[in-house]
Structures are given as C-alpha cells and as structure tokens.
Design an enzyme around this catalytic site. Sequence first.
Site, PDB file in Angstrom:
ATOM      1  NE  ARG A 174      51.624  81.431  77.759  1.00 55.39           N
ATOM      2  CZ  ARG A 174      50.418  80.882  77.553  1.00 55.39           C
ATOM      3  NH1 ARG A 174      50.505  79.769  76.776  1.00 55.39           N
ATOM      4  NH2 ARG A 174      49.519  80.469  78.435  1.00 55.39           N
ATOM      5  CG  HIS A 226      47.617  81.143  65.191  1.00 54.38           C
ATOM      6  ND1 HIS A 226      48.654  82.203  65.801  1.00 54.38           N
ATOM      7  CD2 HIS A 226      47.182  80.492  66.070  1.00 54.38           C
ATOM      8  CE1 HIS A 226      48.412  81.735  67.097  1.00 54.38           C
ATOM      9  NE2 HIS A 226      47.405  80.703  67.170  1.00 54.38           N
ATOM     10  CG  MET A 264      42.937  81.170  72.891  1.00 53.99           C
ATOM     11  SD  MET A 264      43.115  80.737  74.533  1.00 53.99           S
ATOM     12  CE  MET A 264      44.698  80.597  74.858  1.00 53.99           C
ATOM     13  N   GLY A 265      43.778  83.877  69.454  1.00 56.82           N
ATOM     14  CA  GLY A 265      44.464  85.324  68.592  1.00 56.82           C
ATOM     15  C   GLY A 265      45.782  85.466  68.888  1.00 56.82           C
ATOM     16  CB  ALA A 289      54.121  82.031  60.461  1.00 54.23           C
TER      17      ALA A 289
END
Length: 280
Positions: free
Chosen positions: A187, A37, A30-31, A35
């Site tokens: 988040r 990802h 979800m963008g 790190a």
Amino acid sequence: MKIIQTIKELQAELSIQKAAGKKIGLVPTMGALHAGHASLVERSVAENEVTVVSIFVNPTQFNDKNDLAKYPRTLEADCQLLQSVGASIAFAPSVDEVYPEPDTRSFSYAPLDTVMEGAFRPGHFNGVCQIVSKLFDMVQPHRAYFGEKDFQQLAIIREMVRQMDYPLEIVGCPIVREADGLAMSSRNTRLSQEERTTALNISRILFESQEYAKSHTLVETKTFVEEGIAAVDGLRLEYYEVVDDRTLQAVRAWDEAEGVVGCITVFCGEVRLIDNIRYV
Ligand code: PAF
C-alpha cells in the site's frame, strides 16, 4: 522460474517435485511485491528445495470494494523480483480459477478474529482463511511463510492450521522496514510524496513508545502513542491496541501476559497502514 496460472498445471508440476522427495515452501502474496515479500521468499528458498509464490489479489478478503479496485497489480515486476530471489514457481491464477463458484465456507477463530482488524474489517479474516486454506489444499506445502507485519493474520492462520490439522509448519518472519523505519507494504506505493513523509511518523512514534515503555505503565504508553498520532496532521488513528501476543486480547499491565505487542492501524490520507511493535 515457471509462471503457472492453473491449479491443474501447478499440481502436475508439484507432484513431480514431491515424487523426487523435494520439500515445498509456499509464500502466499497478493503481489505488488517488495523487499518484505522478498525476505519471505529468501527464507523459503533457504529452507525448501521448491518455493511456490502465489500472486492473487483475493476478492473475498476485501470488505471495501474501493480498496480492492485500488490494490496495486504489478505482475511483470513481481515475476522479475521472484526470479531474482530464486523462487521456483509463481502461481498467478485468475479469480475464476480459484473461485469457480462462491466460497460459502465460514471460518471463525474467536476471540482471535473478533478484535482489531476483525472488528474494523468484518469478513476480512474469513476471506483470508478461505484463500489460505485453498492454497494449502492446492499446494500441500511442507512450510508456509507469513510476515509478522500482519500480526493478527499470522495468529489466526496458526490457529486454523492447529484446528484443521494441516500437516505443515507455519513460519513467521520479522517485519521488513524501509531505511527510515516505515514498515514495508504494498500500500505504500499509493502514498503521495507528502503522505510518505507523514506516514513515517507511525514507526517513529512506535519506536519512541518502546523507549517510553521502559519507564511508564502500559496505559501511559498507550496514551503516548494515541496522542502522538493525533498530533500529526494527515494521520487518522483507527485503533491502537496493546495485546497479549497469544490471545490478541487487550492487556492493561505489562505483566498481564508473557508477550505484549502494540498493534496499530492508521489512515494516511486514504491509505490504510498497519504496523506493530513488541514491548515484552
Ligand atoms: O497477507 C496477505 O498478503 C494476504 O492476506 C494473503 C495471506 C496473501 C492472503 O490473500
């Protein structure tokens, strides 16, 4: 790296690659990439000739409109990171491109999706399965990569793939943590400096509980974590469940399952953070 926004263009590009016999890896995101990802993308790049990374803040998996509105969107920086780790395609479609009409399909993988996140975020996993199945249909990857931080999500996606006979391999990748232990999450960027310091207690308590568990019962260890979180000003525990890693159902003793994982969700201020730790 190509940046593609339409399904038609994506499929045209992939059909050329598939005709050339290339293996396709998919990393759904979800963008607001970090790190964690990057580690999924690196794994895919190592195992496939073509890596597609989708960047799509999927509205159907947000049961809280405020959370959706506040979800960080950082497309330019995301594309730079993807380029640097060797992704082939960033697929960043609009909501209308993905959902030209409302998706009315429902997915139910009880009891996996009725506990923990499923209980606290009604409809969340239905939305996750909607988007992930759409991405599988669009990309038809050979492998798809998901992080173990979303432990329940990974189990549900594995079950969806099994039940729907998707001809692909799901690859689960370990949690990536900041140097001080906090699990990486998009988040985290919403935490103030003070909240960031407070949030660190989550992983600290989980790691301490791993040690504690060596000489205590499961029930004592669960209490250790619950009391530890309650003692930190600024943290509010939503749930802490110690579960069988296959069924995701709560267990009461270490030998009740072959694998036992503790899954936690904590609010730090307004930011909802999840983490997990393996005991057995
Ligand atoms: O884990 C996430 O970031 C999302 O739930 C996913 C799998 C990309 C689906 O939107």
